[in-house]
Write a protein that holds these residues in place. Structure first.
Motif, PDB file in Angstrom:
ATOM      1  N   VAL A  92     -29.478 -12.438  11.963  1.00 15.51           N
ATOM      2  CA  VAL A  92     -28.916 -11.138  11.578  1.00 15.51           C
ATOM      3  C   VAL A  92     -29.925 -10.076  12.000  1.00 15.51           C
ATOM      4  O   VAL A  92     -31.028  -9.989  11.442  1.00 15.51           O
ATOM      5  CB  VAL A  92     -28.651 -11.051  10.065  1.00 15.51           C
ATOM      6  N   ILE A  93     -29.542  -9.262  12.974  1.00 14.51           N
ATOM      7  CA  ILE A  93     -30.451  -8.294  13.585  1.00 14.51           C
ATOM      8  C   ILE A  93     -30.104  -6.899  13.070  1.00 14.51           C
ATOM      9  O   ILE A  93     -28.991  -6.410  13.270  1.00 14.51           O
ATOM     10  CB  ILE A  93     -30.347  -8.328  15.114  1.00 14.51           C
ATOM     11  N   ALA A  94     -31.052  -6.258  12.411  1.00 16.35           N
ATOM     12  CA  ALA A  94     -30.868  -4.908  11.892  1.00 16.35           C
ATOM     13  C   ALA A  94     -31.371  -3.905  12.926  1.00 16.35           C
ATOM     14  O   ALA A  94     -32.473  -4.055  13.465  1.00 16.35           O
ATOM     15  CB  ALA A  94     -31.625  -4.730  10.583  1.00 16.35           C
ATOM     16  N   VAL A  95     -30.564  -2.878  13.206  1.00 17.11           N
ATOM     17  CA  VAL A  95     -30.911  -1.862  14.199  1.00 17.11           C
ATOM     18  C   VAL A  95     -30.866  -0.490  13.525  1.00 17.11           C
ATOM     19  O   VAL A  95     -29.862  -0.119  12.917  1.00 17.11           O
ATOM     20  CB  VAL A  95     -29.929  -1.887  15.396  1.00 17.11           C
ATOM     21  N   ASP A  96     -31.957   0.258  13.663  1.00 19.75           N
ATOM     22  CA  ASP A  96     -32.013   1.599  13.067  1.00 19.75           C
ATOM     23  C   ASP A  96     -33.117   2.366  13.784  1.00 19.75           C
ATOM     24  O   ASP A  96     -33.857   1.801  14.598  1.00 19.75           O
ATOM     25  CB  ASP A  96     -32.291   1.516  11.559  1.00 19.75           C
ATOM     26  N   ILE A  97     -33.238   3.668  13.467  1.00 21.04           N
ATOM     27  CA  ILE A  97     -34.303   4.487  14.050  1.00 21.04           C
ATOM     28  C   ILE A  97     -35.413   4.764  13.046  1.00 21.04           C
ATOM     29  O   ILE A  97     -36.354   5.487  13.345  1.00 21.04           O
ATOM     30  CB  ILE A  97     -33.744   5.821  14.591  1.00 21.04           C
ATOM     31  N   GLY A 117     -27.424   0.640  11.851  1.00 27.46           N
ATOM     32  CA  GLY A 117     -27.428   1.561  10.720  1.00 27.46           C
ATOM     33  C   GLY A 117     -27.725   0.834   9.427  1.00 27.46           C
ATOM     34  O   GLY A 117     -26.889   0.061   8.956  1.00 27.46           O
ATOM     35  N   CYS A 118     -28.894   1.082   8.857  1.00 29.14           N
ATOM     36  CA  CYS A 118     -29.337   0.339   7.674  1.00 29.14           C
ATOM     37  C   CYS A 118     -29.326   1.204   6.426  1.00 29.14           C
ATOM     38  O   CYS A 118     -30.286   1.219   5.642  1.00 29.14           O
ATOM     39  CB  CYS A 118     -30.718  -0.258   7.907  1.00 29.14           C
ATOM     40  N   GLY A 119     -28.235   1.957   6.247  1.00 24.26           N
ATOM     41  CA  GLY A 119     -27.991   2.624   4.976  1.00 24.26           C
ATOM     42  C   GLY A 119     -27.311   1.653   4.025  1.00 24.26           C
ATOM     43  O   GLY A 119     -27.348   0.426   4.215  1.00 24.26           O
TER      44      GLY A 119
END
Length: 361
Positions: free
Chosen positions: A207-212, A187-189
């Motif tokens: 650091v791995i960012a996961v989002d749709i 969640g990259c809010g």
């Protein structure tokens, strides 16, 4: 002498907010009057508007704020008129069982102002998270007003009061991210990006960012993400494992707060890894994970309350990191608006168009 000021009020469940003139009293013992300079539009305010927190309408919305102390009540000795402060929704009491055990970040009796702010007809307002800062002035407990460097721009400093502190603290305080760790943030809010920034500043090597949303993933790199995963078209757990030599991450942070994202965070950890939930779930959500998996994978499953922060300690640190250009608080500010624009800001938030709209007074 009471003060009449403009403010954003949620009158009833699900109805558009209204701009009303309210009455803010002078501070009583242990209280301070703050002239609000800026206040972020947080998803929690929308929860209040929709009655998802409780039914104590009418609500005075706004809780992510910075401003200037205008008056102090009897017994207040560490603040004075003219001090520049960020307002916290946790003000440790010093007396509860958690404070007495040296854990004030879990205070179970956090202080708020006791004198009510009201509508002009005398109807008491319920201030969001004990603050109510979508207003030209607000009344809070002295312990909620944390003095910081006046060099910080109000629209940036305000965000420390909630979203940035929650995300940053989820990584640094709750998750205990340290040098060399691997971290995934789902969640990259605003909160998720603050967790990414916190992990990067703590020295995580990956650091791995996961989002749709590809646009949000692109933005995550600005806060310190080294890799990104779009979970709409990719199996996120496997992708994170591939990026960590097949093992999974040391710390997985769920900044969404849904059963499916919690499961992702649970299974993308390395053995004995830490899961931190900081995203706020809906009350009716349920989780089903085999008990044997809870046992066999080990590690720790933690909920992060306000980033497990101690505002008097952590707010000045974050402001200093901002002023030294280590933490780009300005990158969280998508737009600045006026009090009259809060309802439309809620709509943009729902559509995922902003990290933070910030009311500037």
């Amino acid at each position: 002498m009471p003060h009449e000021v403009r403010a954003v009020v949620a009158v009833k469940r699900g109805a558009p907010v209204e701009i009303q003139t309210i009455t803010v009293p002078d501070p009583g013992p242990g209280e301070v009057l703050v002239g609000v300079q800026a206040c972020g539009v947080c998803h929690t305010d929308l929860h209040y508007r929709e009655g998802a927190i409780n039914d104590d309408f009418p609500f005075l919305l706004g809780h992510e704020a910075a401003g200037i102390v205008e008056a102090v009540g009897e017994g207040v000795t560490d603040l004075t008129s003219g001090d520049y402060v960020v307002i916290a929704w946790r003000a440790p009491c010093g007396d509860c069982r958690s404070c007495r055990r040296g854990r004030p970040w879990y205070c179970f009796d956090s202080r708020n102002a006791t004198r009510p702010m009201t509508l002009l007809d005398g109807t008491p307002l319920t201030p969001a998270l004990g603050i109510g800062a979508f207003a030209e002035k607000t009344l809070v407990a002295a312990g909620q007003a944390v003095k910081v460097s006046p060099a910080a721009r109000p629209e940036a400093a305000a965000l420390i009061g909630c979203g940035v502190m929650a995300g940053y603290g989820a990584a640094v305080n709750t998750g205990g991210v340290g040098r060399g760790d691997t971290v995934a943030v789902i969640g990259c809010g605003g909160v998720g990006n603050a967790a990414i920034a916190g992990a990067a500043l703590a020295g995580a090597r990956r650091v791995i960012a996961v989002d749709i949303d590809d646009a949000k993933l692109d933005g995550a790199a600005r806060f310190g993400a080294t890799h990104t995963v779009n979970s709409r078209g990719t199996e996120a757990i496997e992708a994170v494992r591939e990026l960590t030599g097949g093992f999974g991450v040391d710390v997985a942070i769920d900044a969404v707060g849904r059963p499916e994202t919690y499961r992702q965070a649970f299974y993308m950890r390395d053995h004995a890894g830490v899961l931190v939930q900081v995203g706020v779930p809906e009350p009716d959500m349920r989780l089903d994970i085999p008990l044997i998996d809870l046992f066999s994978r080990g590690g720790a499953l933690k909920s992060s309350w306000y980033g497990d922060c101690l505002p008097s300690r952590d707010f000045p640190i974050l402001v200093d990191q901002y002023l030294s250009r280590k933490l780009d608080l300005g990158a969280f500010v998508s737009e600045t608006i006026g009090l009259d624009d809060v309802e439309e800001a809620f709509a943009r938030m729902r559509r995922g168009e902003v990290l933070r709209s910030v009311v500037v007074l």
